[in-house]
Motif scaffolding. Structure first.
Motif, short mmCIF file in Angstrom:
data_model
loop_
_atom_site.label_atom_id
_atom_site.label_comp_id
_atom_site.label_asym_id
_atom_site.label_seq_id
_atom_site.Cartn_x
_atom_site.Cartn_y
_atom_site.Cartn_z
N VAL A 5 29.26 53.16 35.33
CA VAL A 5 30.58 52.50 35.81
C VAL A 5 31.06 53.41 37.01
O VAL A 5 31.46 54.52 36.52
N ILE A 6 31.49 52.99 38.40
CA ILE A 6 32.03 53.68 39.31
C ILE A 6 33.51 53.57 38.98
O ILE A 6 34.09 52.42 39.15
N ILE A 7 34.09 54.42 38.72
CA ILE A 7 35.63 54.49 38.39
C ILE A 7 36.27 54.83 39.68
O ILE A 7 36.11 55.83 40.39
N ASP A 8 37.55 54.14 39.97
CA ASP A 8 38.35 54.15 41.31
C ASP A 8 39.48 55.12 40.91
O ASP A 8 40.27 54.92 40.19
N PRO A 9 39.39 56.41 41.50
CA PRO A 9 40.51 57.20 41.12
C PRO A 9 41.69 56.90 41.65
O PRO A 9 42.64 57.29 41.22
N SER A 37 44.60 49.94 36.37
CA SER A 37 43.47 48.82 36.10
C SER A 37 42.03 49.16 36.47
O SER A 37 41.73 49.67 37.76
N GLN A 38 41.15 48.97 35.68
CA GLN A 38 39.50 49.35 36.23
C GLN A 38 38.84 48.20 36.07
O GLN A 38 38.15 48.08 34.80
N PRO A 39 38.79 47.05 36.74
CA PRO A 39 38.05 45.84 36.35
C PRO A 39 36.51 46.19 36.24
O PRO A 39 35.81 45.49 35.35
N SER A 40 35.93 47.08 36.88
CA SER A 40 34.26 47.47 36.60
C SER A 40 34.22 47.76 35.12
O SER A 40 33.30 47.58 34.61
N LEU A 41 35.29 48.55 34.64
CA LEU A 41 34.76 49.05 33.25
C LEU A 41 35.22 48.06 32.29
O LEU A 41 34.42 47.75 31.44
N GLU A 42 36.20 47.00 32.74
CA GLU A 42 36.30 46.11 31.75
C GLU A 42 34.93 45.09 31.64
O GLU A 42 34.58 44.68 30.43
N ARG A 43 34.38 44.80 32.95
CA ARG A 43 33.39 43.96 32.95
C ARG A 43 31.96 44.64 32.26
O ARG A 43 31.35 44.19 31.28
N ALA A 44 31.96 45.98 32.51
CA ALA A 44 30.94 46.90 31.83
C ALA A 44 31.11 46.75 30.40
O ALA A 44 30.17 46.72 29.39
N SER A 45 32.28 46.94 29.89
CA SER A 45 32.52 47.04 28.48
C SER A 45 32.06 45.81 27.79
O SER A 45 31.66 45.73 26.51
N TRP A 46 32.58 44.51 28.39
CA TRP A 46 32.03 43.32 27.90
C TRP A 46 30.51 43.15 27.76
O TRP A 46 30.20 42.81 26.78
N PHE A 47 30.00 43.66 28.84
CA PHE A 47 28.66 43.60 28.89
C PHE A 47 27.88 44.58 27.61
O PHE A 47 26.94 44.19 27.13
N ALA A 48 28.40 45.81 27.69
CA ALA A 48 28.04 46.68 26.47
C ALA A 48 28.25 46.15 24.90
O ALA A 48 27.21 46.36 24.03
N PHE A 56 28.08 49.15 37.84
CA PHE A 56 29.23 48.30 38.08
C PHE A 56 30.24 48.91 39.09
O PHE A 56 30.39 50.11 38.99
N ARG A 57 30.61 48.08 40.08
CA ARG A 57 31.91 48.89 40.82
C ARG A 57 32.61 47.77 41.33
O ARG A 57 32.56 46.63 41.42
N GLU A 58 33.98 47.94 41.53
CA GLU A 58 34.92 46.95 41.76
C GLU A 58 34.76 46.84 43.36
O GLU A 58 34.52 47.91 43.99
N ALA A 59 35.02 45.42 43.68
CA ALA A 59 34.87 45.07 45.17
C ALA A 59 35.96 44.53 45.53
O ALA A 59 36.69 43.87 44.84
N TRP A 69 26.29 45.67 40.63
CA TRP A 69 27.27 44.55 39.91
C TRP A 69 28.44 44.68 40.53
O TRP A 69 29.25 45.83 40.22
N LEU A 70 29.04 43.81 41.44
CA LEU A 70 30.30 44.17 42.33
C LEU A 70 31.31 43.22 41.86
O LEU A 70 30.99 41.98 41.31
N VAL A 71 32.36 43.78 40.98
CA VAL A 71 33.32 43.18 40.27
C VAL A 71 34.40 42.53 41.32
O VAL A 71 35.02 43.24 41.46
N ARG A 72 34.72 41.38 40.98
CA ARG A 72 36.02 40.39 41.56
C ARG A 72 37.08 40.73 40.71
O ARG A 72 36.95 40.08 39.56
N SER A 73 38.05 41.34 40.90
CA SER A 73 39.29 41.15 40.08
C SER A 73 40.26 40.06 40.37
O SER A 73 41.35 39.89 39.60
N ASP A 74 39.97 39.35 41.26
CA ASP A 74 40.95 38.43 41.74
C ASP A 74 40.47 36.92 41.08
O ASP A 74 41.17 35.93 41.43
N LYS A 75 39.50 36.91 40.14
CA LYS A 75 39.28 35.73 39.56
C LYS A 75 39.06 35.92 38.11
O LYS A 75 38.38 36.95 37.63
N ALA A 76 39.55 35.07 37.16
CA ALA A 76 39.41 35.40 35.75
C ALA A 76 38.02 35.25 35.31
O ALA A 76 37.32 34.30 35.50
N TRP A 77 37.67 36.12 34.58
CA TRP A 77 36.35 36.37 34.03
C TRP A 77 36.06 35.38 32.89
O TRP A 77 36.67 35.69 31.85
#
Length: 305
Positions: A8-12, A17-28, A113-116, A143-151
């Motif tokens: 998971v690529i974290i945006d410093p 908010s880290q949408p990519s981490l949320e998605r990867a956590s759901w996956f894990a 996973f990375r936010e896009a 996996w490019l994660v879009r944060s502007d749409k509810a998952w």
């Protein structure tokens, strides 16, 4: 691919908010995969000795990376409490996309996973967007994660190209379909498979004899694409109602399909071209992603360097 290790690529720049981490956590949680959190840092003030001498400069870098690790550990703590295996890593260097790829080559994750974010054409031409560079050069499924749409985590759409009109290797379609079937099974999602083709427009046919035969050409073209799709997808346990043949340019028909089906994840293949070709043409995956509002999983052919 066992889907056991995620990166998971974290945006410093986004500590809230880290949408990519949320998605990867759901996956894990669905797959029992392990997660590694990676943050990449670079600041020109700490490079080249402009403001510090060598030892002080290195100390400042180390301090920055140590603080980033502490921050990653706070992100990891609640995941570990849920039973997810999480490790953390901070890297220094530029360009950022190269740091990500080098770390991926070391860790060998199954998915990154990375936010896009959407960016304009000018930024694409200047090659200053990390996501576009990763789409082109990352050898690991991205996996490019879009944060502007509810998952919702309910539906996967996979775009295939069985006639390889985009010069894709034939084996890449099998990687796409196999990944979609595996994700649908492990994540409990529904999957459909689409192929979009654009026959020669009638307005480009000027010869009278060819105009008379145009309808026959359309029918033969459709039959050819349908036969290629059937030959590919019949090798997998895919129901007929999950197969779609779309007529039109992919950058139009694929986003329309994902919106109509309320797709959560679009899986596409991508191949690297020369920089000049990317400037003038871009890849289908890039043009489609600009028009979609769902997550995108980009898969490259084997042997990407």
């Amino acid at each position: 691919m066992d889907l056991l290790q995620l990166l998971v690529i974290i945006d410093p720049a986004s500590e809230d908010s880290q949408p990519s981490l949320e998605r990867a956590s759901w996956f894990a949680r669905k797959t029992n995969a392990a997660i590694e959190l990676l943050v990449c840092e670079y600041n020109s003030a700490l490079d080249g000795g402009f403001f510090f001498d060598g030892p002080a400069q290195q100390k400042a870098r180390d301090s920055l990376l140590n603080n980033r690790i502490k921050w990653l550990e706070t992100l990891a703590a609640p995941l570990r409490a849920d039973g997810i295996t999480v490790t953390t890593k901070a890297r220094w260097g530029k360009p950022i996309h190269r740091q990500i790829i080098e770390h991926a080559n070391e860790l060998k994750p199954d998915i990154i996973f990375r936010e896009a974010h959407k960016h304009g054409i000018l930024q694409r031409l200047l090659f200053n967007n990390i996501s576009w560079q990763l789409i082109r050069y990352c050898p690991v499924p991205l996996w490019l994660v879009r944060s502007d749409k509810a998952w919702q985590g309910e539906r996967i759409t996979t775009a295939i190209d069985p006639l390889h009109a985009a010069d894709k290797p034939a084996i890449l379609d099998h990687k796409l379909v196999s990944m979609a079937c595996k994700l649908a099974d492990k994540l409990g999602m529904k999957a459909d498979f689409i192929h979009s083709y654009a026959p020669l427009p009638r307005t480009m046919v000027f010869d009278a004899e060819l105009v008379a035969a145009y309808d026959d050409f359309l029918a033969r073209s459709k039959d050819q694409h349908k036969a290629a799709c059937t030959a590919l997808l019949n090798q997998y346990p895919i129901a007929e109602e999950e197969k779609y043949l779309l007529e039109g340019f992919p950058e139009h028909t694929i986003p329309e399909h994902t919106q109509d089906k309320n797709t959560d994840l679009l899986i596409m293949g991508a191949i690297s071209r020369t920089n000049l070709q990317n400037i003038m043409i871009g890849s289908t995956a890039e043009r489609v992603f600009e028009s979609t509002d769902c997550d995108l999983l980009v898969i490259k052919p084997d042997g990407i360097k």
